[in-house]
Design a protein around this motif. Structure first.
Motif, PDB file in Angstrom:
ATOM      1  N   UNK A 166       1.019  -0.859  -0.386  1.00 23.82           N
ATOM      2  CA  UNK A 166      -0.339   0.342  -0.036  1.00 23.82           C
ATOM      3  C   UNK A 166       1.113   1.193   0.249  1.00 23.82           C
ATOM      4  N   UNK A 167       0.495   1.869  -1.307  1.00 28.77           N
ATOM      5  CA  UNK A 167       1.152   3.482  -0.864  1.00 28.77           C
ATOM      6  C   UNK A 167       0.376   4.680  -0.395  1.00 28.77           C
ATOM      7  N   UNK A 168       1.790   5.469   0.157  1.00 31.87           N
ATOM      8  CA  UNK A 168       0.359   6.671   0.734  1.00 31.87           C
ATOM      9  C   UNK A 168       1.121   7.565   0.244  1.00 31.87           C
ATOM     10  N   UNK A 169       0.571   8.178  -0.322  1.00 27.77           N
ATOM     11  CA  UNK A 169       1.175   9.786   0.144  1.00 27.77           C
ATOM     12  C   UNK A 169      -0.008  10.158   0.248  1.00 27.77           C
ATOM     13  N   UNK A 170       0.609  12.095   0.236  1.00 29.67           N
ATOM     14  CA  UNK A 170      -0.197  13.525   0.202  1.00 29.67           C
ATOM     15  C   UNK A 170       0.184  14.689  -0.607  1.00 29.67           C
ATOM     16  N   UNK A 171      -1.079  15.707  -0.752  1.00 31.91           N
ATOM     17  CA  UNK A 171      -0.267  16.639  -1.234  1.00 31.91           C
ATOM     18  C   UNK A 171      -1.543  17.124  -1.930  1.00 31.91           C
ATOM     19  N   UNK A 172      -1.736  18.460  -2.525  1.00 32.31           N
ATOM     20  CA  UNK A 172      -2.949  18.896  -3.435  1.00 32.31           C
ATOM     21  C   UNK A 172      -3.305  18.607  -4.288  1.00 32.31           C
ATOM     22  N   UNK A 173      -4.484  18.714  -4.210  1.00 35.47           N
ATOM     23  CA  UNK A 173      -5.588  18.035  -5.430  1.00 35.47           C
ATOM     24  C   UNK A 173      -5.872  19.369  -5.980  1.00 35.47           C
TER      25      UNK A 173
ATOM     26  N   UNK B 137      -5.136  14.682 -10.709  1.00 31.82           N
ATOM     27  CA  UNK B 137      -3.700  15.144 -10.479  1.00 31.82           C
ATOM     28  C   UNK B 137      -3.498  15.923  -9.639  1.00 31.82           C
ATOM     29  N   UNK B 138      -2.566  14.696  -8.059  1.00 32.28           N
ATOM     30  CA  UNK B 138      -2.327  15.254  -6.690  1.00 32.28           C
ATOM     31  C   UNK B 138      -0.442  15.627  -7.214  1.00 32.28           C
ATOM     32  N   UNK B 139      -0.714  17.423  -6.913  1.00 28.49           N
ATOM     33  CA  UNK B 139       0.768  17.196  -6.677  1.00 28.49           C
ATOM     34  C   UNK B 139       1.573  17.369  -5.219  1.00 28.49           C
ATOM     35  N   UNK B 140       2.166  16.720  -5.512  1.00 26.84           N
ATOM     36  CA  UNK B 140       2.799  15.782  -4.457  1.00 26.84           C
ATOM     37  C   UNK B 140       3.542  16.768  -3.378  1.00 26.84           C
ATOM     38  N   UNK B 141       3.863  16.711  -2.170  1.00 27.17           N
ATOM     39  CA  UNK B 141       4.315  17.407  -1.229  1.00 27.17           C
ATOM     40  C   UNK B 141       6.274  17.230  -1.519  1.00 27.17           C
ATOM     41  N   UNK B 142       6.964  18.056  -1.837  1.00 31.67           N
ATOM     42  CA  UNK B 142       7.783  18.282  -2.177  1.00 31.67           C
ATOM     43  C   UNK B 142       9.398  17.054  -1.712  1.00 31.67           C
ATOM     44  N   UNK B 143       8.660  17.623   0.063  1.00 31.55           N
ATOM     45  CA  UNK B 143       9.277  17.076   0.913  1.00 31.55           C
ATOM     46  C   UNK B 143       9.622  15.638   1.020  1.00 31.55           C
ATOM     47  N   UNK B 144       8.116  14.739   1.354  1.00 33.02           N
ATOM     48  CA  UNK B 144       8.273  13.085   0.780  1.00 33.02           C
ATOM     49  C   UNK B 144       7.806  12.700  -0.412  1.00 33.02           C
TER      50      UNK B 144
END
Length: 90
Positions: A32-39, A48-55
């Motif tokens: 399972x892959x978990x990601x966070x970002x902004x829609x 499309x989700x712009x991911x948090x760059x630091x992670x």
């Protein structure tokens, strides 16, 4: 029926453009892959989700609304009221 469900998911996602979201996706082979970002954007078949760059090593990911419908991807919107899961079956 599936066409209507996909439209509902898309409409629900459009309401949260610009919001912080958490993704939990099936990575294959029981991963399972978990990601966070902004829609960032919604299109007729994908979002499309712009991911948090630091992670994350890459900038953007895209998923189809069918991925949400089939539970391949879980989307949780993080807003001021708390967390809301985008659920196609309400």
């Amino acid at each position: 029926m599936a066409r209507n469900a996909l439209s509902e998911i898309k409409r629900s996602m459009e309401a949260h453009i610009g919001a912080k979201i958490m993704l939990r996706a099936n990575g294959g082979r029981r991963k399972t892959v978990e990601r966070s970002g902004v829609l960032e954007e919604t299109y007729p078949s994908v979002f499309i989700v712009k991911l948090d760059q630091d992670q994350h090593a890459f900038k953007r990911v895209s998923y189809s609304y069918a991925d949400i419908l089939t539970d391949s991807v879980e989307v949780t919107v993080c807003n001021d009221e708390g967390q809301v899961r985008i659920n196609p079956l309400h």
